[in-house]
Design an enzyme around this catalytic site. Structure first.
Site, PDB file in Angstrom:
ATOM      1  N   SER A 184      -0.141   2.912  -3.920  1.00 31.78           N
ATOM      2  CA  SER A 184      -0.608   1.551  -3.641  1.00 31.78           C
ATOM      3  C   SER A 184      -0.248   0.581  -4.760  1.00 31.78           C
ATOM      4  CB  SER A 184      -2.124   1.547  -3.452  1.00 31.78           C
ATOM      5  OG  SER A 184      -2.783   1.844  -4.683  1.00 31.78           O
ATOM      6  N   LEU A 194       1.032   5.751   1.751  1.00 31.22           N
ATOM      7  CA  LEU A 194       0.737   5.389   0.364  1.00 31.22           C
ATOM      8  C   LEU A 194       0.129   6.555  -0.403  1.00 31.22           C
ATOM      9  CD1 LEU A 194      -0.633   1.741   0.734  1.00 31.22           C
ATOM     10  CD2 LEU A 194       1.677   2.509   0.172  1.00 31.22           C
ATOM     11  N   TYR A 238     -13.897  11.902  12.702  1.00 29.13           N
ATOM     12  CA  TYR A 238     -14.004  10.948  11.598  1.00 29.13           C
ATOM     13  C   TYR A 238     -15.428  10.383  11.604  1.00 29.13           C
ATOM     14  CZ  TYR A 238      -8.847  10.765  11.330  1.00 29.13           C
ATOM     15  OH  TYR A 238      -7.516  11.059  11.199  1.00 29.13           O
ATOM     16  N   GLY A 292      -3.390   6.331  -1.650  1.00 29.49           N
ATOM     17  CA  GLY A 292      -3.609   5.323  -2.681  1.00 29.49           C
ATOM     18  C   GLY A 292      -2.752   5.483  -3.912  1.00 29.49           C
TER      19      GLY A 292
END
Length: 331
Positions: A212, A206, A56, A209
Site C-alpha cells: 500500500s 496490495l 466473513y 497492505g
C-alpha cells in the site's frame, strides 16, 4: 469505469472489483457506517463487482452488503460469494464443507442475508479434500438451473482442478491471490485458465497492505488482525519486504503515482482477463486505489517494476503453514 469480461462465459464487470472481507473480519475492527459508505462510493464510481463470503464475520459481511445495496438497482451489481468455510462460535476455523447438500444450504442462507433471489458468481472458498470438485460444481450447476445462481467461480485451486471443474460446467473465473509479491499463478495456473477461457479475479493485490505504501515496521496491529501471524509481516521477513516496497516507491514517484496505484496497475496490466479486487475499507483508500485506472504502464515502467520487485522476491509464505496446507493452488 471500463469493463472486463470474467472469462469467455462470465459476465462483463468493472475493470476493478471491491473486496469486502476486511469490513467484517480478519483485519481488526471496522466501522459499519464507513463500510457502507465505501461500498456506495464504489458503486457511484462505476464498480460493479462486489466480492464477499458467507463466513466473513459469520454472515455479517453479507448483511452489510445488503444494507449498502438498499435503494440501489440490484441488477447493476455483480455479487460474488464464497462458501464452504466452517467456523465455531468463537470465530475459529474448523474445516470446509462442499458437499452438494451443504452447497444448497449455504446458498439458501446467503440469499436470505443478502436480500436477493440470485447470486451472480458462487464459488467454494477452498477445495474440500473430502468432496470431488465435480460434485461441488455439479451442485452449483443445479442452482443455476433453478435460477438462484448465474455463474460458477472457483477459488485458490490448481490447474488440474480447473480442468476437472470445467469439464462439468463452464467456469467464469478463478479467484486467487496475485500481486507483485505473489506470482505463483504465472507458472501453470494462469496459462491453464487462459487455455480454458476462465477469467481471473485477483485478490491480495496490495499483499494485505504491504504494497500500500502506508505500512511501516513499527505499526501496531489490532486484536483479531490476522497479519499478526502472517509470515510476511514477521521480523526479518517484514524488513526485507518493506525494502522491496521502498524500491517500488521510487518507480511510483517517477511515474507521479502512489505505491498502491502502481501495484494495482501492474496486476491489471498482466492481461485483460484479470480483474483486480481492491480491499479498501474506507473511502479515502478507495479513492486512491481507483486512481490506478488512470495509470498506464509502459514497457520501461514494467521493466523498472520488475527490477524493483523480481518474481519470487517476497520473504515468507503468503499464509501461515496451516492455511497453506488448504491451498490446492500451492500443490
Amino acid at each position: 469505469m471500463n469493463t472486463r469480461n470474467l472469462g469467455t462465459t462470465g459476465p462483463a464487470v468493472s475493470s476493478f472489483g471491491l473486496g469486502l472481507m476486511g469490513m467484517s473480519d480478519l483485519y481488526g475492527p471496522a466501522d459499519d457506517a464507513e463500510s457502507i459508505a465505501t461500498v456506495r462510493a464504489a458503486l457511484d464510481a462505476g464498480i460493479t463487482l462486489l466480492d464477499t463470503g458467507d463466513f466473513y464475520g459469520m454472515g455479517h459481511n453479507e448483511m452489510l452488503l445488503r444494507d449498502a445495496l438498499r435503494g440501489r438497482n440490484r441488477d447493476n451489481a455483480a455479487i460474488s460469494v464464497k462458501f464452504g468455510a466452517l467456523r465455531d462460535a468463537d470465530g475459529g476455523w474448523i474445516g470446509y464443507d462442499a458437499r452438494p447438500d451443504a452447497v444448497k444450504n449455504f446458498l439458501a442462507y446467503s440469499l436470505r442475508r443478502l436480500g436477493t433471489d440470485y447470486i451472480d458468481i458462487y464459488r467454494p472458498a477452498r477445495l474440500d479434500p473430502n468432496v470431488p470438485i465435480e460434485e461441488t460444481v455439479g451442485a452449483v450447476a443445479d442452482m443455476i438451473k433453478a435460477g438462484h445462481v448465474r455463474h460458477i467461480g472457483l477459488s485458490e485451486v490448481g490447474a488440474d482442478t480447473l480442468r476437472r471443474a470445467q469439464a462439468v460446467h463452464p467456469i467464469a473465473d478463478l479467484q486467487i491471490e496475485y500481486s507483485l509479491l505473489s506470482r505463483g499463478i504465472e507458472e501453470s495456473i494462469l496459462p491453464t485458465a487462459r487455455e480454458l477461457g476462465i477469467g481471473i479475479t485477483a485478490y491480495g493485490v496490495l499483499s494485505r497492505g504491504l504494497l500500500s505504501g502506508h505500512w511501516n515496521r513499527d505499526r501496531q496491529l489490532a486484536a483479531g488482525d490476522f497479519r499478526g501471524i502472517s509470515p510476511r509481516f514477521q521480523g526479518e521477513n517484514l524488513h526485507r519486504n518493506l525494502a522491496l516496497v521502498e524500491a517500488l516507491r521510487q518507480v511510483a514517484e517517477a511515474k507521479g503515482a502512489s505505491v498502491a496505484q502502481i501495484a494495482i496497475a501492474w496486476v491489471a496490466a498482466q492481461g485483460s482477463d484479470i480483474v483486480p479486487l481492491v480491499g479498501a475499507r474506507r473511502r479515502e483508500r478507495l479513492t486512491e486505489a481507483l486512481g490506478a485506472e488512470a495509470v498506464t504502464l509502459t514497457a520501461d515502467d514494467l521493466a523498472a517494476i520488475q527490477q524493483a520487485i523480481p518474481a519470487g522476491a517476497a520473504a515468507g509464505t503468503r499464509y501461515a503453514a496451516p492455511q497453506m496446507h488448504h491451498l490446492d493452488s500451492e500443490r
